[in-house]
Write a protein that holds these residues in place. Structure first.
Motif, short mmCIF file in Angstrom:
data_model
loop_
_atom_site.label_atom_id
_atom_site.label_comp_id
_atom_site.label_asym_id
_atom_site.label_seq_id
_atom_site.Cartn_x
_atom_site.Cartn_y
_atom_site.Cartn_z
N VAL A 185 1.86 8.97 0.22
CA VAL A 185 1.15 8.97 1.49
C VAL A 185 2.04 9.61 2.55
N TRP A 194 -2.47 12.59 1.36
CA TRP A 194 -2.08 11.77 0.24
C TRP A 194 -2.36 12.52 -1.06
N PRO A 269 -4.49 4.78 12.17
CA PRO A 269 -4.08 4.61 10.77
C PRO A 269 -5.07 3.81 9.94
N GLU A 270 -5.73 2.84 10.56
CA GLU A 270 -6.73 2.07 9.82
C GLU A 270 -7.87 2.98 9.36
N ILE A 273 -6.62 5.39 6.53
CA ILE A 273 -6.45 4.71 5.24
C ILE A 273 -7.80 4.30 4.67
N MET A 276 -8.95 7.22 2.87
CA MET A 276 -8.18 7.37 1.63
C MET A 276 -8.69 6.43 0.54
N TYR A 299 2.27 3.88 10.49
CA TYR A 299 1.20 3.72 9.51
C TYR A 299 1.50 2.66 8.47
N LEU A 303 -1.03 0.44 5.93
CA LEU A 303 -0.97 0.74 4.50
C LEU A 303 -0.68 -0.52 3.69
N ALA A 306 -3.73 -2.62 3.42
CA ALA A 306 -4.72 -2.07 2.49
C ALA A 306 -4.33 -2.33 1.03
#
Length: 361
Positions: A185, A194, A269-270, A273, A276, A299, A303, A306
């Motif tokens: 990532v 990623w 970032p939420e 991700i 992703m 981030y 991460l 998650a």
């Protein structure tokens, strides 16, 4: 080339925020440098006049203009042309070429046998553009102050792949990585990249990038400051420094509390991700999750949230992880090129396994 000669290999990683590159190899360790990914166009080269030191930049000729690049480019650029690399085909722009040539100028070399460059994952998937870039960078180039350089071979790879190389080499786990599935990532300035790999092979359908990098984090904060102060606040770099160091931000001569804007900024970032996860799922089949890039510090909490069942491996000096990985594997890959004697090592296999065909000559 003679099989016994030591080939000159160098790596450049042109990110949307900074251009990172290898200046030298000392005692087997790559020496790194970087400057902002900003290129100021002009009709004539910058010449220092007046008192005081001149700014630390060089003027690179590209397509009939000269582009000023270097550590002090912020003293030359204006708010409208400073950040032009904010789209997926940025590697086709003259500004991109100026940044690459600027990095080559600072290397102080006359020729390079193999140049490794990185691209965002989404751009790297466009194989026709990858091949065009490799052709564009191969050959003779004019640099600043009348200097020239010859680049004999070029290989472009996905930027996060460099981090996988670096991680494997630093942890002495290259052999193991060839048997494992990994997620790398890379939150950069403009894109959140990623890749998922099986061994050293990238799994294209699970790898991608989205435009939700640190620029979007900073923009959310800058926009909040503008609303609070009633001014058109634009100091992205000062906000970035405050986030990284924890030092107080000064706005209109007063300490400014950034925490009031962090809840919204953390949504970036939420969101990245969450996108992703559509590709990666719960990562139950993934052995290694490796976090790199200039935005790693901001981030990482999202991460970890998650993927609560995984350990997140964050590389030291992560801003240079990609370009160092390019360099290490490029050195090994060069040993297997035509005219040399050597075998493709595990490290070099990471580059060789990247889609896009053989090394361009």
């Amino acid at each position: 080339m003679e099989g016994c000669m030591e080939l000159i290999v160098r790596a450049i990683d042109v990110g949307r925020g900074n251009t990172k590159f290898i200046t030298d190899i000392r005692n087997g360790e790559p020496q790194c440098a970087m400057f902002p990914s900003q290129a100021h166009p002009a009709e004539a080269a910058y010449e220092h006049e007046g008192w005081g030191p001149g700014r630390k930049t060089v003027s690179i000729p590209v397509d009939g203009l000269v582009y000023e690049v270097g550590p002090d480019v912020h003293l030359a650029t204006d708010i409208f042309n400073a950040n032009v690399l904010q789209h997926d085909r940025y590697a086709e722009t003259p500004e991109y070429l100026a940044l690459v040539l600027g990095a080559l100028h600072y290397m102080q070399l006359d020729a390079i046998d193999l140049l490794i460059v990185g691209l965002p994952v989404a751009t790297f998937k466009l194989k026709r553009h990858v091949a065009a870039l490799e052709r564009r960078l191969t050959g003779d180039h004019e640099l600043a102050k009348g200097r020239r350089i010859r680049v004999k071979r070029v290989k472009a790879i996905a930027q996060p792949a460099g981090a996988l190389m670096y991680y494997g080499l630093m942890q002495n786990r290259v052999t193991q990585l060839r048997k494992e599935r990994s997620l790398i990532v890379d939150p950069g300035r403009r894109t959140f990249d990623w890749i998922v790999t099986q061994g050293m092979q990238q799994i294209d359908k699970r790898s991608h990038s989205v435009p939700r990098g640190m620029h979007d984090v900073l923009h959310a904060i800058v926009d909040g400051i503008s609303r609070n102060t009633g001014a058109h606040y634009r100091e992205y770099e000062l906000v970035d420094t405050a986030l990284r160091t924890g030092k107080k931000l000064i706005v209109f001569q007063k300490d400014y509390n950034l925490t009031q804007h962090l809840a919204l900024a953390k949504k970036v970032p939420e969101q990245a991700i969450a996108e992703m996860l559509h590709y990666v799922g719960d990562a139950g089949d993934i052995k290694n999750i490796i976090l790199v890039g200039g935005g790693a510090f901001f981030y990482k909490p999202a991460l970890k949230a998650a993927f609560p069942n995984h350990a997140i491996q964050e590389l030291k000096d992560s801003i240079y992880a990609n370009v160092k990985g390019f360099q290490y594997a490029g050195i090994e890959l060069a040993k297997s090129l035509p005219g040399t004697k050597g075998q493709l090592t595990s490290a070099a296999a990471i580059i060789a396994a990247q889609p896009g065909g053989p090394v361009n000559e």
